[in-house]
Design an enzyme around this catalytic site. Structure first.
Site, PDB file in Angstrom:
ATOM      1  CE  LYS A  33      -3.947  -1.770   2.664  1.00 39.87           C
ATOM      2  NZ  LYS A  33      -4.951  -1.603   1.613  1.00 39.87           N
TER       3      LYS A  33
ATOM      4  NE  ARG B 246     -10.871  -9.661  -2.157  1.00 38.93           N
ATOM      5  CZ  ARG B 246     -11.121  -8.706  -3.035  1.00 38.93           C
ATOM      6  NH1 ARG B 246     -11.451  -9.018  -4.277  1.00 38.93           N
ATOM      7  NH2 ARG B 246     -11.073  -7.442  -2.685  1.00 38.93           N
TER       8      ARG B 246
HETATM    9  N1  BES Z   1      -8.133  -3.716   4.381  1.00 37.55           N
HETATM   10  C1  BES Z   1      -8.251  -3.282   3.046  1.00 37.55           C
HETATM   11  C2  BES Z   1      -9.509  -2.479   2.786  1.00 37.55           C
HETATM   12  C3  BES Z   1      -9.596  -1.149   3.487  1.00 37.55           C
HETATM   13  C4  BES Z   1      -9.104  -0.015   2.863  1.00 37.55           C
HETATM   14  C5  BES Z   1     -10.188  -1.028   4.692  1.00 37.55           C
HETATM   15  C6  BES Z   1      -9.199   1.200   3.482  1.00 37.55           C
HETATM   16  C7  BES Z   1     -10.286   0.188   5.331  1.00 37.55           C
HETATM   17  C8  BES Z   1      -9.799   1.311   4.706  1.00 37.55           C
HETATM   18  C9  BES Z   1      -8.268  -4.480   2.116  1.00 37.55           C
HETATM   19  O1  BES Z   1      -7.506  -5.560   2.515  1.00 37.55           O
HETATM   20  C10 BES Z   1      -7.725  -4.029   0.796  1.00 37.55           C
HETATM   21  O2  BES Z   1      -6.594  -3.679   0.762  1.00 37.55           O
HETATM   22  N2  BES Z   1      -8.551  -4.037  -0.240  1.00 37.55           N
HETATM   23  C11 BES Z   1      -8.156  -3.621  -1.523  1.00 37.55           C
HETATM   24  C12 BES Z   1      -8.570  -4.668  -2.519  1.00 37.55           C
HETATM   25  C13 BES Z   1      -8.042  -4.440  -3.902  1.00 37.55           C
HETATM   26  C14 BES Z   1      -6.549  -4.697  -3.923  1.00 37.55           C
HETATM   27  C15 BES Z   1      -8.743  -5.363  -4.850  1.00 37.55           C
HETATM   28  C16 BES Z   1      -8.833  -2.304  -1.825  1.00 37.55           C
HETATM   29  O3  BES Z   1     -10.026  -2.171  -1.532  1.00 37.55           O
HETATM   30  O4  BES Z   1      -8.153  -1.395  -2.280  1.00 37.55           O
HETATM   31 MN    MN Z   2      -5.483  -5.360   1.908  1.00 37.16          MN
END
Ligand code: BES
Ligand code: MN
Ligand code: ZN
Length: 483
Positions: free
Chosen positions: A264, A338
């Protein structure tokens, strides 16, 4: 903090501040308190106070009555009254008085009762609003409310409701504490220890280790844990309060989500300690349900791990197996939620559940779609979806249903495995849920995405900035009402 119910007149209540709720435009409700008092109220209503929603006015009490001060709080229009209005007023009033340095406060319940609403909503809002997280501060906030006196006739019903409210709010505090705690002090092992501390006669807790997950074939879950030195902990809680098939609650428990190799951006990454908010909510629910001895069979599952980009981390393009036998191509290691949930859902099926509910900070797209105001809900069982919607409206942890169209299956088709873990940018809130649906299959199941609601950036009337603890009150209400 001490909460007590006293059946005395407001004017005889010894306290730093007495809270008087008002409906918009109705200045006369408390006129029996005397003419001096009523004159003061009328003067306020002529200019600075109208009884509008969450409007506050603190004034010295008139001569001749016991409270030192009076706090007027507006509830808003009479025909728009609701439990939530009362809850918000409770939060606003209590936080305001705390910040003014008041210690002993009291609330008059006559008006709330006359509106056919429970004064416990006010207490719930006050308690939830007064939450603070001071574990890491050398200098603690010296301003603290010491006692709240509820001025009301004493009844069995009221004292039962009070016990209920205290149990629920302390479970919300418990969940908020876990979520606010940074990931170095809230590792999967810390989370497991916390779960074990909840053990009771009616609540058993077991922790599966890496070797157990390997034996069970939880390849997707293991693939997420591979990049971290912290050992994974698969936490299973079993509460027995009745006969019959259990309801299974699964809470996403990534104690820190760096994204893994699909790292990230660093801006805001510190917030990813809250990626275990689903798991914290499930623990909070089990804590409350076992304290209240509710007549239900409940399983809580927390697949806990960090998601880090260590030398042995999963790489984009890797394929993992799952407990259900399906293989997953991991396109993006940041779509880890997931993966762990797929194995948790597969594991949950061994309990022959009447239903599975998962609660997870699953997608960034959740807050793109709904902002910070609603949980995104998807599932395969109309009855369960409707029941959750009802509870969500009851307690104002609102849900909004999103679709699981068949067409989304295409989005997550892999060229080399049974399924892939991302479906591209468009529809990523629903394709994440569709991925889980492929593992829930025929078992009644609902997914709650709390990514937009688990963390609050700005104080709300009864949710201070930080972890909201969302899901605890919602799921307890569901369990209370489920037949
Ligand atoms: N934990 C994150 C989602 C999240 C983002 C929660 C911001 C709270 C605040 C999750 O694991 C994630 O990173 N999701 C990605 C998925 C994508 C790579 C398909 C997302 O939503 O960007
Ligand atoms: Mn994630
Ligand atoms: Zn995550």
């Amino acid at each position: 903090m001490k909460i007590s119910v006293k059946n005395i007149r407001e004017t005889n209540c010894i306290c730093d501040a007495l809270i008087l709720p008002f409906v918009e435009g109705e200045a006369e409700f408390y006129r029996k308190f005397g003419t001096a008092f009523q004159k003061q109220i009328r003067k306020a209503f002529s200019k600075e106070f109208h009884g509008k929603r969450n409007e506050l006015l603190l004034m010295p009490a008139p001569e001749g009555i016991k409270p030192e001060r009076i706090l007027l709080i507006g509830l808003g229009k009479k025909n728009e009254m609701s439990d939530e209005r009362i809850r918000q007023a409770g939060g606003k009033a209590a936080v305001y008085l705390r910040d003014k340095g008041m210690k002993k406060i009291a609330v008059s319940t006559n008006l709330i009762s006359s509106l056919k609403l429970s004064p416990l909503n006010f207490i719930e809002g006050a308690l939830l609003g007064l939450y603070t997280f001071e574990r890491y501060r050398k200098e603690k906030n010296s301003k603290k409310i010491e006692s709240i006196t509820v001025l009301s006739k004493i009844s069995k019903r009221l004292s039962d409701e009070l016990r209920w409210t205290e149990t629920i709010t302390s479970s919300v505090y418990f969940a908020r504490d876990l979520i606010n705690t940074p990931s170095n002090d809230m590792t999967p092992s810390d989370l497991a220890k916390t779960a074990v501390s909840l053990r009771q006669k009616n609540l058993s807790v077991k922790i599966l280790e890496k070797k157990d997950a390997e034996k069970l074939g939880m390849g997707a879950y293991l693939s997420v844990a591979k990049g971290s030195k912290e050992p994974l902990k698969f936490i299973v809680l079993e509460y027995k309060g009745s006969k019959g098939n259990p309801l299974v609650l699964i809470g996403k428990s990534i104690t820190f989500d760096s994204g893994g190799i699909s790292l990230k951006p660093s801006d805001g990454m510190e917030k990813m300690k809250y990626d275990m908010a689903g798991g914290a909510a499930v623990l909070g629910v089990l804590k409350a349900v076992s304290a209240l001895k509710l007549p239900v069979n409940l399983i809580g599952i927390l697949p806990a791990t960090e998601n880090l980009p260590g030398g042995s981390a999963t790489k984009p393009g890797d394929v993992a197996g799952t407990i259900s036998g399906k293989t997953v191509e991991i396109i993006n290691t940041d779509a880890e939620g997931r993966l762990i949930l797929a194995d948790a859902i597969g594991y949950a099926k061994r309990f022959k559940p009447r239903a599975i509910i998962d609660i997870a900070t699953l997608t960034g797209a959740c807050s793109i779609a709904l902002g910070n105001e609603a949980i995104a809900m998807m599932g395969n069982d109309r009855k369960l979806l409707d029941k959750i919607k009802q509870s969500a409206d009851n307690i104002y942890e609102r849900v909004w249903e999103m679709p699981l169209f068949d067409e989304y299956k295409e989005y997550i088709k892999s060229d080399i495995a049974d399924i892939k873990n991302t479906g591209g940018k468009t529809g990523s809130l629903v394709t994440a849920a569709y991925f889980l649906y492929e593992f829930a299959e025929k078992t009644p199941w609902v997914h709650l995405d709390i990514a937009g609601t688990a963390w609050v950036e700005k104080d709300k009337p009864y949710i201070p900035k930080g972890a909201s603890g969302i899901g605890v009150r919602l799921l307890i209400d569901l369990i209370k009402n489920i037949k």
